[in-house]
Design a protein around this motif. Structure first.
Motif, PDB file in Angstrom:
ATOM      1  N   CYS A 168      -2.871   5.512   9.027  1.00  0.00           N
ATOM      2  CA  CYS A 168      -4.262   5.879   8.771  1.00  0.00           C
ATOM      3  C   CYS A 168      -4.465   6.360   7.340  1.00  0.00           C
ATOM      4  O   CYS A 168      -3.569   6.973   6.738  1.00  0.00           O
ATOM      5  CB  CYS A 168      -4.700   6.982   9.731  1.00  0.00           C
ATOM      6  SG  CYS A 168      -4.514   6.538  11.466  1.00  0.00           S
ATOM      7  N   GLN A 169      -5.654   6.092   6.821  1.00  0.00           N
ATOM      8  CA  GLN A 169      -6.023   6.531   5.483  1.00  0.00           C
ATOM      9  C   GLN A 169      -6.798   7.838   5.587  1.00  0.00           C
ATOM     10  O   GLN A 169      -7.784   7.935   6.314  1.00  0.00           O
ATOM     11  CB  GLN A 169      -6.899   5.483   4.792  1.00  0.00           C
ATOM     12  CG  GLN A 169      -7.350   5.863   3.388  1.00  0.00           C
ATOM     13  CD  GLN A 169      -6.192   5.832   2.394  1.00  0.00           C
ATOM     14  OE1 GLN A 169      -5.500   4.832   2.296  1.00  0.00           O
ATOM     15  NE2 GLN A 169      -5.999   6.916   1.665  1.00  0.00           N
ATOM     16  N   THR A 170      -6.357   8.849   4.853  1.00  0.00           N
ATOM     17  CA  THR A 170      -7.072  10.120   4.766  1.00  0.00           C
ATOM     18  C   THR A 170      -7.347  10.417   3.298  1.00  0.00           C
ATOM     19  O   THR A 170      -6.884   9.690   2.400  1.00  0.00           O
ATOM     20  CB  THR A 170      -6.264  11.275   5.376  1.00  0.00           C
ATOM     21  OG1 THR A 170      -5.163  11.586   4.499  1.00  0.00           O
ATOM     22  CG2 THR A 170      -5.722  10.899   6.749  1.00  0.00           C
ATOM     23  N   LYS A 171      -8.077  11.484   3.056  1.00  0.00           N
ATOM     24  CA  LYS A 171      -8.380  11.829   1.655  1.00  0.00           C
ATOM     25  C   LYS A 171      -7.115  12.208   0.887  1.00  0.00           C
ATOM     26  O   LYS A 171      -7.079  12.138  -0.346  1.00  0.00           O
ATOM     27  CB  LYS A 171      -9.389  12.982   1.605  1.00  0.00           C
ATOM     28  CG  LYS A 171      -8.924  14.288   2.182  1.00  0.00           C
ATOM     29  CD  LYS A 171     -10.008  15.339   2.115  1.00  0.00           C
ATOM     30  CE  LYS A 171      -9.561  16.662   2.720  1.00  0.00           C
ATOM     31  NZ  LYS A 171      -8.468  17.293   1.961  1.00  0.00           N
TER      32      LYS A 171
ATOM     33  N   THR B  88       0.806  -1.209   0.000  1.00  0.00           N
ATOM     34  CA  THR B  88       0.000   0.000   0.000  1.00  0.00           C
ATOM     35  C   THR B  88       0.846   1.269   0.000  1.00  0.00           C
ATOM     36  O   THR B  88       0.313   2.360  -0.150  1.00  0.00           O
ATOM     37  CB  THR B  88      -0.919   0.028   1.240  1.00  0.00           C
ATOM     38  OG1 THR B  88      -0.117  -0.064   2.414  1.00  0.00           O
ATOM     39  CG2 THR B  88      -1.904  -1.111   1.217  1.00  0.00           C
TER      40      THR B  88
ATOM     41  N   GLY C  12      -4.174  10.650   1.413  1.00  0.00           N
ATOM     42  CA  GLY C  12      -3.258   9.528   1.412  1.00  0.00           C
ATOM     43  C   GLY C  12      -2.988   9.009   2.804  1.00  0.00           C
ATOM     44  O   GLY C  12      -3.682   9.358   3.770  1.00  0.00           O
ATOM     45  N   LEU C  13      -1.965   8.175   2.927  1.00  0.00           N
ATOM     46  CA  LEU C  13      -1.635   7.561   4.207  1.00  0.00           C
ATOM     47  C   LEU C  13      -0.892   8.531   5.122  1.00  0.00           C
ATOM     48  O   LEU C  13      -0.041   9.291   4.675  1.00  0.00           O
ATOM     49  CB  LEU C  13      -0.774   6.322   4.000  1.00  0.00           C
ATOM     50  CG  LEU C  13      -1.434   5.133   3.294  1.00  0.00           C
ATOM     51  CD1 LEU C  13      -0.423   4.005   3.121  1.00  0.00           C
ATOM     52  CD2 LEU C  13      -2.648   4.650   4.077  1.00  0.00           C
TER      53      LEU C  13
ATOM     54  N   PRO D 191       3.558   5.927   4.507  1.00  0.00           N
ATOM     55  CA  PRO D 191       3.037   7.280   4.743  1.00  0.00           C
ATOM     56  C   PRO D 191       4.108   8.338   4.505  1.00  0.00           C
ATOM     57  O   PRO D 191       5.272   8.151   4.842  1.00  0.00           O
ATOM     58  CB  PRO D 191       2.633   7.245   6.223  1.00  0.00           C
ATOM     59  CG  PRO D 191       2.494   5.792   6.547  1.00  0.00           C
ATOM     60  CD  PRO D 191       3.479   5.072   5.700  1.00  0.00           C
TER      61      PRO D 191
ATOM     62  N   LYS E 174      -5.747   1.984   9.504  1.00  0.00           N
ATOM     63  CA  LYS E 174      -5.600   0.815   8.631  1.00  0.00           C
ATOM     64  C   LYS E 174      -4.664  -0.226   9.220  1.00  0.00           C
ATOM     65  O   LYS E 174      -4.716  -1.391   8.860  1.00  0.00           O
ATOM     66  CB  LYS E 174      -5.060   1.250   7.263  1.00  0.00           C
ATOM     67  CG  LYS E 174      -5.924   2.266   6.542  1.00  0.00           C
ATOM     68  CD  LYS E 174      -7.207   1.656   6.018  1.00  0.00           C
ATOM     69  CE  LYS E 174      -6.970   0.812   4.809  1.00  0.00           C
ATOM     70  NZ  LYS E 174      -8.226   0.326   4.207  1.00  0.00           N
TER      71      LYS E 174
ATOM     72  N   THR F 241     -10.575   9.913   8.849  1.00  0.00           N
ATOM     73  CA  THR F 241      -9.230   9.368   9.068  1.00  0.00           C
ATOM     74  C   THR F 241      -9.391   7.953   9.603  1.00  0.00           C
ATOM     75  O   THR F 241      -9.755   7.761  10.763  1.00  0.00           O
ATOM     76  CB  THR F 241      -8.443  10.248  10.062  1.00  0.00           C
ATOM     77  OG1 THR F 241      -8.377  11.584   9.562  1.00  0.00           O
ATOM     78  CG2 THR F 241      -7.038   9.702  10.269  1.00  0.00           C
ATOM     79  N   LYS F 242      -9.146   6.980   8.755  1.00  0.00           N
ATOM     80  CA  LYS F 242      -9.403   5.583   9.103  1.00  0.00           C
ATOM     81  C   LYS F 242      -8.105   4.850   9.429  1.00  0.00           C
ATOM     82  O   LYS F 242      -7.190   4.789   8.612  1.00  0.00           O
ATOM     83  CB  LYS F 242     -10.110   4.870   7.948  1.00  0.00           C
ATOM     84  CG  LYS F 242     -10.417   3.402   8.247  1.00  0.00           C
ATOM     85  CD  LYS F 242     -11.198   2.752   7.111  1.00  0.00           C
ATOM     86  CE  LYS F 242     -11.528   1.303   7.439  1.00  0.00           C
ATOM     87  NZ  LYS F 242     -12.338   0.661   6.384  1.00  0.00           N
TER      88      LYS F 242
ATOM     89  N   LYS G  47     -13.187   7.531  11.230  1.00  0.00           N
ATOM     90  CA  LYS G  47     -13.276   7.372   9.779  1.00  0.00           C
ATOM     91  C   LYS G  47     -14.494   8.094   9.210  1.00  0.00           C
ATOM     92  O   LYS G  47     -14.582   8.327   8.002  1.00  0.00           O
ATOM     93  CB  LYS G  47     -13.315   5.898   9.399  1.00  0.00           C
ATOM     94  CG  LYS G  47     -14.549   5.143   9.870  1.00  0.00           C
ATOM     95  CD  LYS G  47     -14.477   3.679   9.438  1.00  0.00           C
ATOM     96  CE  LYS G  47     -15.674   2.881   9.919  1.00  0.00           C
ATOM     97  NZ  LYS G  47     -15.596   1.455   9.520  1.00  0.00           N
TER      98      LYS G  47
END
Length: 486
Positions: free
Chosen positions: A201-204, A29, A206-207, A32, A186, A183-184, A68
């Motif tokens: 974490c995944q944000t709009k 993936t 990116g990581l 970050p 992962k 903000t999820k 999230k």
């Protein structure tokens, strides 16, 4: 593409240099590009997460809370629940002992009895803490026929929880707390000492890597995860999902990936299945009224001891024809029992699901059963009622049994079908809210609270999950801050 063999070789090389390596899937993936640091990371903005974040902030930590969901969707299942907090009547040893015994009995002895003691010892103080931060609660209301009771978030059922959540969230922000939405989490990060020290974490954009000295999981259960429901119970994927769509077991899976243990996640006993009316203008829940009423199936018969409560009733409904039943009561019962009136109020707000009839024949037609069958059921039940019990009825009703007047004005909550708002299974924790491995070994730096953890089995007293969230949210925060400062 980096092969598994190369990852293993690289892992060994990095280990020799004293460096750590994230799980192999992180390589696929990407890494970050941005890092954020804090003392305590709280994942989830429901009641458990909000309480944990506020308490950790009060304890002097630099806290970051993430979710999230978008800001206007924060709050998880807490935002849509009735708002009851289960507790003993007072802090006396006698009241706390009665509380523990009744909670154990509801769970058929299959829950975390050691943690029931923690609840009994801490819930009243935690309510006072919430009140000191601006929260309001209604007076204590006994959950007859049990010795436990609840205080409902003010100004009342379903109305109080959004207010309570906003009050505590605003207090957290006022005290300098920070929050990131959309903000999820992962992946949990584990350092070279085997301790959790953050999350990817995944944000709009990116990581993002969030570096933290301790992490608190407050992501809820898995009541909106069709896959996990199906694993718990055949046909579970078809159950009406009543709660928040974001409650998909994220925290449980994140912790499992680093070796955390779980408990109570298999079988129908792991699911909380209250019955509801699902109408075009909203949903009605007869939870408060249920122990006093009579449940009637499509054959016009009773099928469970209603006084056992709504979780047992929902599981029994799952086995009935078309999984659809009615709850009936007469006008005298409505006038006598405040809790029936509380449920009637909810159905009127839903604009459906409440039937009124003059006598049993009209009621039978309204709920789609044969009048003769309903009459026979009610007459047999009435004949067995004595001293508030109907032990000779089929099935017996062990408490709150009253004769029903067949020819009076009758009422029914109908049609009612099982729904799922939450689950009983989750991560294993100790009395300090530390997430543990299957053998009981604590995972350093990782804590959990709320529906993410396992406390109950089979059934619980209404309000038990919110009390669990409040108490263990505070404990998780206290312990996480203490650990972060070491």
């Amino acid at each position: 593409m980096i092969s598994r063999r190369k990852v293993i070789k690289l892992s060994g090389a990095m280990a020799a240099m004293g460096l750590s390596l994230n799980p192999a899937y992180a390589w696929l993936t990407g890494q970050p590009e941005k890092t954020i640091s804090c003392d305590v990371l709280v994942i989830g903005t429901g009641i458990a997460g909000t309480v944990a974040a506020l308490q950790a902030q009060e304890d002097g930590a630099n806290v970051l809370m993430i979710d999230k969901a978008a800001k206007n969707q924060r709050g998880g299942n807490s935002k849509v629940c009735l708002g009851s907090f289960l507790m003993p009547e007072n802090n006396s040893e006698e009241a706390k002992k009665a509380f523990i015994e009744d909670v154990k009995k509801k769970s058929l002895g299959g829950g975390r009895s050691d943690l029931y003691e923690v609840l009994a010892d801490n819930i009243l103080d935690s309510i006072k803490w919430a009140e000191s931060n601006g929260a309001g609660f209604e007076p204590w209301l006994q959950q007859a026929p049990w010795r436990v009771g609840v205080r409902i978030a003010s100004p009342g059922q379903y109305k109080g929880m959004p207010t309570l959540l906003k009050t505590l969230f605003d207090k957290y922000i006022e005290k300098g707390g920070k929050v990131l939405f959309k903000t999820k989490a992962k992946q949990l990060l584990v350092n070279g000492k085997g301790a959790v020290d953050g999350a990817v974490c995944q944000t709009k954009d990116g990581l993002v890597k969030i570096s933290a000295k301790a992490v608190i999981l407050a992501t809820g259960g898995y009541s909106a995860n069709r896959e996990m429901l199906e694993a718990a119970h055949p046909g579970g994927a078809n159950i009406l999902i009543r709660g928040n769509k974001f409650i998909t077991g994220d925290g449980i899976r994140l912790a499992q990936e680093i070796g955390a243990g779980t408990r109570g996640m298999a079988g129908v006993e792991s699911l909380h299945l209250p019955v509801v009316y699902d109408g075009p203008n909203g949903r009605g829940s007869p939870t408060r009224a249920l122990p006093y009423c009579l449940g009637i199936n499509a054959e016009g018969k009773r099928f469970v001891d209603e006084s056992l409560g709504y979780a047992s009733f929902g599981k029994a409904t799952l086995q009935q024809t078309r999984q659809t039943v009615a709850l009936i009561f007469d006008e005298a019962m409505l006038q006598k029992e405040k809790r029936i009136g509380m449920s009637v109020e909810l159905f009127k707000r839903a604009k459906g699901g409440l039937i009124e009839a003059n006598g049993y024949e009209q009621l039978a037609k309204e709920i789609g059963v044969q009048p003769a069958a309903l009459k026979a059921t009610l007459e047999a039940y009435n004949a067995s009622v004595k001293d508030g019990k109907a032990l000779g009825a089929e099935p017996p009703k062990t408490n709150l049994a009253e004769k029903i007047n067949l020819n009076s004005k009758l009422f029914a909550f109908y049609p009612l079908t099982p729904s799922i708002t939450m689950v009983y299974g989750g991560l294993t924790v100790n009395k300090n809210a530390q997430v543990t491995e299957p053998d009981g070994t604590p995972i350093k730096g990782l804590y959990a609270a709320g529906e993410t953890i396992n406390l109950y089995y089979h059934d619980y007293h209404g309000g038990g999950i919110l009390s669990q969230s409040l108490v263990f949210g505070r404990i998780a925060a206290n312990q996480a801050v203490k650990y972060a400062k070491e």
